[in-house]
Design an enzyme around this catalytic site. Structure first.
Site, PDB file in Angstrom:
ATOM      1  N   GLN A 151      34.388  49.239  34.662  1.00  0.00           N
ATOM      2  CA  GLN A 151      35.802  49.586  34.580  1.00  0.00           C
ATOM      3  C   GLN A 151      36.039  50.572  33.440  1.00  0.00           C
ATOM      4  O   GLN A 151      35.399  50.468  32.374  1.00  0.00           O
ATOM      5  CB  GLN A 151      36.693  48.348  34.344  1.00  0.00           C
TER       6      GLN A 151
ATOM      7  N   CYS B 162      41.891  42.281  34.060  1.00  0.00           N
ATOM      8  CA  CYS B 162      40.436  42.177  33.891  1.00  0.00           C
ATOM      9  C   CYS B 162      40.203  41.280  32.687  1.00  0.00           C
ATOM     10  O   CYS B 162      40.466  41.674  31.549  1.00  0.00           O
ATOM     11  CB  CYS B 162      39.797  43.543  33.685  1.00  0.00           C
TER      12      CYS B 162
ATOM     13  N   ASN C 259      37.375  40.029  31.273  1.00  0.00           N
ATOM     14  CA  ASN C 259      36.356  40.438  30.312  1.00  0.00           C
ATOM     15  C   ASN C 259      36.833  41.612  29.466  1.00  0.00           C
ATOM     16  O   ASN C 259      36.559  41.680  28.262  1.00  0.00           O
ATOM     17  CB  ASN C 259      35.064  40.809  31.046  1.00  0.00           C
TER      18      ASN C 259
ATOM     19  N   ASN D  41      45.404  39.336  39.554  1.00  0.00           N
ATOM     20  CA  ASN D  41      44.876  40.046  40.717  1.00  0.00           C
ATOM     21  C   ASN D  41      44.433  39.005  41.743  1.00  0.00           C
ATOM     22  O   ASN D  41      44.277  37.821  41.424  1.00  0.00           O
ATOM     23  CB  ASN D  41      43.739  41.011  40.326  1.00  0.00           C
TER      24      ASN D  41
ATOM     25  N   HIS E 145      42.330  36.713  44.415  1.00  0.00           N
ATOM     26  CA  HIS E 145      40.975  36.184  44.568  1.00  0.00           C
ATOM     27  C   HIS E 145      40.904  35.240  45.757  1.00  0.00           C
ATOM     28  O   HIS E 145      41.826  34.454  45.994  1.00  0.00           O
ATOM     29  CB  HIS E 145      40.545  35.420  43.320  1.00  0.00           C
TER      30      HIS E 145
ATOM     31  N   GLU F  69      33.544  42.213  43.295  1.00  0.00           N
ATOM     32  CA  GLU F  69      34.799  42.620  42.675  1.00  0.00           C
ATOM     33  C   GLU F  69      35.456  43.748  43.469  1.00  0.00           C
ATOM     34  O   GLU F  69      34.795  44.746  43.809  1.00  0.00           O
ATOM     35  CB  GLU F  69      34.547  43.063  41.233  1.00  0.00           C
ATOM     36  N   ARG F  70      36.720  43.573  43.751  1.00  0.00           N
ATOM     37  CA  ARG F  70      37.501  44.564  44.486  1.00  0.00           C
ATOM     38  C   ARG F  70      37.401  45.935  43.812  1.00  0.00           C
ATOM     39  O   ARG F  70      37.736  46.097  42.650  1.00  0.00           O
ATOM     40  CB  ARG F  70      38.965  44.101  44.527  1.00  0.00           C
TER      41      ARG F  70
ATOM     42  N   CYS G 245      32.852  38.418  35.868  1.00  0.00           N
ATOM     43  CA  CYS G 245      34.237  38.736  36.212  1.00  0.00           C
ATOM     44  C   CYS G 245      35.110  37.650  35.596  1.00  0.00           C
ATOM     45  O   CYS G 245      35.071  36.496  36.036  1.00  0.00           O
ATOM     46  CB  CYS G 245      34.420  38.803  37.730  1.00  0.00           C
ATOM     47  N   GLY G 246      35.871  38.007  34.580  1.00  0.00           N
ATOM     48  CA  GLY G 246      36.682  37.017  33.874  1.00  0.00           C
ATOM     49  C   GLY G 246      37.774  36.427  34.734  1.00  0.00           C
ATOM     50  O   GLY G 246      37.983  35.206  34.745  1.00  0.00           O
TER      51      GLY G 246
ATOM     52  N   GLY H 102      37.713  36.320  37.939  1.00  0.00           N
ATOM     53  CA  GLY H 102      37.027  35.535  38.954  1.00  0.00           C
ATOM     54  C   GLY H 102      36.662  34.154  38.443  1.00  0.00           C
ATOM     55  O   GLY H 102      36.784  33.160  39.169  1.00  0.00           O
TER      56      GLY H 102
END
Length: 273
Positions: free
Chosen positions: A46, A73, A75, A152, A154, A203-204, A212-213, A215
């Protein structure tokens, strides 16, 4: 003009961070994608652009390698919490597209209050109403996911062995299914011990990732809702573990490491809008 940047990561989920709070930087999808390219750009999962905020200490914009801008995000939030901790006495309020987040330094890393999860079908969002605790849908062996929005969207699948799932093949199919009008992050998880999950994430807009934090947050909350775990969970990702707590206040606390890898600069003219 040379633009300085930092390369940071959280459990191997890596970021190019550009501080544009003083000198604004124009960003387009094409420019973000070019900077994120690992062969011809700097390379990252990212691109993070920091801008001034009227609501918090800083505004964080997040761009995936395909150039799409996303709202959250986890992370990256820890990374920015680490970066700005000296400026804000270890406690930083961060404006994101997914809402206001708070990060603070702890003895075990950076803890981020990720806000409250959302479960209503239209908050995910889904294309039509359905039960988000056990969606009546399936893609080959992946069936009946839990849908959660943590800034976001999931979809979380619980399987006997997360490592056995061909996520590189099924991930993009599920991500782009019309039932998810804003696409979706795809999580496959296994219970490997009491309050201990193994997780892999498609991840999208980014694909397979080491961590993925959001996630981890979504998967932990899904496991708690399914009564597979208690309200404090360790989520083991390919890059390492995160601790997820669903607090009595209703918000999610995510705790884990973040690291600065190196700093550099790039020629602004090489990455046109």
């Amino acid at each position: 003009m040379r633009i300085p940047f930092l390369k940071m990561h959280g459990l191997g989920n890596d970021f190019v961070v550009i501080d544009a709070r003083v000198e604004p930087l124009a960003i387009s999808a094409a420019r973000a994608s070019a900077l994120a390219d690992r062969n011809t750009g700097i390379g990252c999962d990212q691109l993070i652009v920091l801008e001034p905020s009227e609501r918090a200490d800083v505004k964080m914009r997040i761009f995936n390698p395909d150039g799409s801008e996303v709202g959250a995000c986890g992370n990256a939030t820890r990374a920015i919490g680490l970066l700005l901790a000296p400026e804000h006495a270890g406690h930083t309020r961060i404006e994101t597209g997914g809402g206001l987040l708070e990060a603070h330094a702890t003895n075990s890393g950076i803890a981020v209050d990720m806000g409250a999860p959302r479960f209503d079908w239209d908050a995910i969002p889904l294309a039509y109403a359905m039960d988000t605790l056990a969606m009546p849908l399936g893609w080959e062996t992946l069936e009946n996911p839990v849908a959660v929005n943590v800034g976001n969207p999931h979809a979380v699948f619980f399987v006997p062995d997360a490592d056995a799932v061909d996520l590189a093949r099924l991930g993009p199919v599920i991500e782009n299914d019309p039932v998810f009008p804003e696409r979706v992050n795809v999580n496959v998880a296994s219970l490997i011990g009491p309050d201990h999950l193994r997780l892999r994430v498609w991840e999208r807009g980014a694909g397979l990732t080491r961590a993925c934090g959001t996630g981890a947050c979504a998967t932990a909350i899904a496991a708690m809702r399914r009564k597979l775990t208690g309200r404090s969970v360790t989520v083991e990702l390919p890059g390492g573990p995160l601790r997820i707590d669903w607090q009595n206040s209703g918000t999610i606390l995510m705790t884990g490491p973040a690291t600065t890898s190196f700093e550099g600069a790039f020629d602004d003219a090489r990455y046109p809008l």
